[in-house]
Design a protein around this motif. Structure first.
Motif, short mmCIF file in Angstrom:
data_model
loop_
_atom_site.label_atom_id
_atom_site.label_comp_id
_atom_site.label_asym_id
_atom_site.label_seq_id
_atom_site.Cartn_x
_atom_site.Cartn_y
_atom_site.Cartn_z
N VAL A 88 1.00 -1.22 0.07
CA VAL A 88 0.00 -0.25 -0.16
C VAL A 88 0.92 1.22 0.04
CG1 VAL A 88 -0.30 -0.07 2.57
CG2 VAL A 88 -1.81 1.30 1.01
N LYS A 89 0.73 2.24 -0.86
CA LYS A 89 1.38 3.30 -0.98
C LYS A 89 0.57 4.61 -0.86
CE LYS A 89 4.80 1.52 -3.99
NZ LYS A 89 5.52 1.64 -5.52
N SER A 90 -0.56 4.60 -0.79
CA SER A 90 -1.72 5.38 -0.65
C SER A 90 -3.07 5.16 -0.20
CB SER A 90 -1.68 6.59 -1.56
OG SER A 90 -2.25 6.16 -2.74
N TYR A 91 -3.98 5.95 0.26
CA TYR A 91 -5.49 5.68 0.39
C TYR A 91 -6.28 6.42 -0.50
CZ TYR A 91 -3.67 2.41 4.03
OH TYR A 91 -2.87 1.66 5.00
N ALA A 92 -7.33 6.02 -0.61
CA ALA A 92 -8.50 7.24 -0.95
C ALA A 92 -9.74 7.10 -0.30
CB ALA A 92 -9.08 6.95 -2.39
N LEU A 93 -10.38 7.85 0.24
CA LEU A 93 -11.59 7.83 1.03
C LEU A 93 -12.84 8.74 0.24
CD1 LEU A 93 -11.84 9.15 4.87
CD2 LEU A 93 -13.73 9.32 3.23
N ILE A 94 -13.87 7.84 0.00
CA ILE A 94 -14.76 8.28 -0.90
C ILE A 94 -16.18 7.74 -0.09
CG2 ILE A 94 -16.31 8.30 -2.89
CD1 ILE A 94 -13.64 7.51 -4.50
N MET A 95 -16.87 8.94 0.20
CA MET A 95 -18.30 8.85 0.79
C MET A 95 -19.41 9.06 -0.21
SD MET A 95 -19.89 10.95 3.99
CE MET A 95 -21.73 10.98 4.27
N VAL A 96 -20.33 8.15 -0.66
CA VAL A 96 -21.34 8.31 -1.42
C VAL A 96 -22.72 7.86 -0.91
CG1 VAL A 96 -20.81 6.03 -2.32
CG2 VAL A 96 -21.85 7.77 -3.88
N ASP A 97 -23.73 8.65 -1.34
CA ASP A 97 -25.16 8.21 -1.07
C ASP A 97 -25.69 7.76 -2.50
OD1 ASP A 97 -27.83 8.24 -0.77
OD2 ASP A 97 -28.07 10.33 -0.52
N THR A 98 -25.98 6.51 -2.44
CA THR A 98 -26.33 5.60 -3.49
C THR A 98 -27.90 5.77 -3.77
OG1 THR A 98 -26.54 3.46 -2.42
CG2 THR A 98 -24.42 4.01 -3.59
N GLU A 99 -28.69 6.64 -3.24
CA GLU A 99 -30.25 6.82 -3.12
C GLU A 99 -30.53 8.11 -3.59
OE1 GLU A 99 -31.42 3.74 -2.58
OE2 GLU A 99 -29.56 3.06 -1.71
N VAL A 100 -29.78 8.98 -4.16
CA VAL A 100 -30.37 10.23 -4.35
C VAL A 100 -31.26 10.46 -5.66
CG1 VAL A 100 -29.52 12.46 -5.45
CG2 VAL A 100 -28.35 11.56 -3.39
N PRO A 101 -32.23 11.07 -5.64
CA PRO A 101 -33.11 11.13 -6.82
C PRO A 101 -32.46 11.38 -8.03
CG PRO A 101 -34.23 12.11 -4.90
CD PRO A 101 -32.86 12.11 -4.59
N ALA A 102 -32.79 10.68 -9.14
CA ALA A 102 -31.92 10.96 -10.43
C ALA A 102 -32.44 12.58 -10.95
CB ALA A 102 -32.43 10.03 -11.60
N LYS A 103 -33.37 12.88 -10.77
CA LYS A 103 -33.97 14.33 -10.93
C LYS A 103 -34.33 15.05 -9.52
CE LYS A 103 -35.28 13.46 -15.54
NZ LYS A 103 -36.25 13.58 -16.58
N PHE A 104 -34.22 16.35 -9.45
CA PHE A 104 -34.58 17.08 -8.26
C PHE A 104 -35.92 17.80 -8.30
CE2 PHE A 104 -29.77 16.50 -8.34
CZ PHE A 104 -29.86 15.95 -6.71
#
Length: 242
Positions: A88-104
């Protein structure tokens, strides 16, 4: 006649040998693929249990007690990880909401609701890359406290490089680093927030200034050697809070 039979027999044997060889290669490739699959990281987010609600202090918006919402503390939770393999030489941190409406169009609209089965999309809340291999924890409040007007800057920090999150698609300004949950208060679907940590075999990935979460995922995917996540839930819909 004898010569013909012998030739046919040899050809058949040759075909069988080739078939066995191809099968052996296929098995070896599959085995190699299995061995190359990312290892598991252990990820902990203080105050958040797997599949349980995210505490209000970590949210960008909170229910206002009248069926709508108001600004929240927007403090990033403490996140830590362990169990990275050699290399391991580095890390990535990703927080994602997978439930957001496709249109607002109907989001936060009086007299309207967003159905639970309405089409959904990913919405990135925290995109941090080029985290040094020596860093395995980000303290509570280290990346975000409050909701300053115009957001927060993108770019290098002592613990990695903040890439813009998807609030930049909704509000004017620079939205780098952590910005917590703020699902529509009229959404009938419980939102899932995935805190993903990836161990990479490179010290850094090149990211354009205009890059977002999806771009980062494409850049890091070939370099992932281990990964882990914690998933929390959040809603502002009073009918789901009962």
């Amino acid at each position: 006649s004898d010569i013909y039979v012998n030739t046919a027999t040899l050809t058949k044997e040759s075909i069988m040998k080739k078939s066995v060889l191809l099968q052996s290669i296929a098995v070896s490739l599959l085995a190699g693929k299995a061995l190359a699959a990312p290892a598991s990281l252990t990820v902990n987010v203080k105050g958040i249990e797997e599949g349980k609600p995210i505490p209000a202090q970590f949210a960008y918006c909170v229910p206002d007690g009248r069926g709508k919402s108001k600004g929240g503390s927007n403090i990033n939770p403490e996140i830590s990880w362990s169990g990275a393999p050699e290399g391991v030489k580095s890390y990535a941190l990703i927080m994602v909401d997978t439930e957001v409406p496709a249109k607002f169009d109907d989001a936060n609209q009086e007299g309207k609701t967003i159905a639970a089965d309405f089409p959904r999309q990913d919405f990135y809340h925290w995109v941090l890359v080029n985290v040094p291999s020596s860093v395995t924890k980000i303290a509570e409040g280290q990346d975000s406290k409050g909701t300053p007007e115009g957001g927060k800057p993108v770019g290098k920090t002592a613990y990695g490089m903040n890439v813009k999150n998807d609030y930049a698609k909704v509000y004017p300004g620079s939205f780098g680093g952590y910005d917590g949950p703020c699902p529509p208060w009229n959404d009938l679907r419980m939102h899932q927030y995935h805190f993903n940590v990836y161990a990479l075999n490179v010290e850094s990935v090149s990211i354009a200034d205009t890059a977002g979460g999806a771009d980062v995922m494409k850049a890091i995917t070939p370099h992932i050697i281990a990964q882990g996540k914690i998933t929390g839930t959040y809603t502002q819909n009073v009918s789901l809070l009962k």
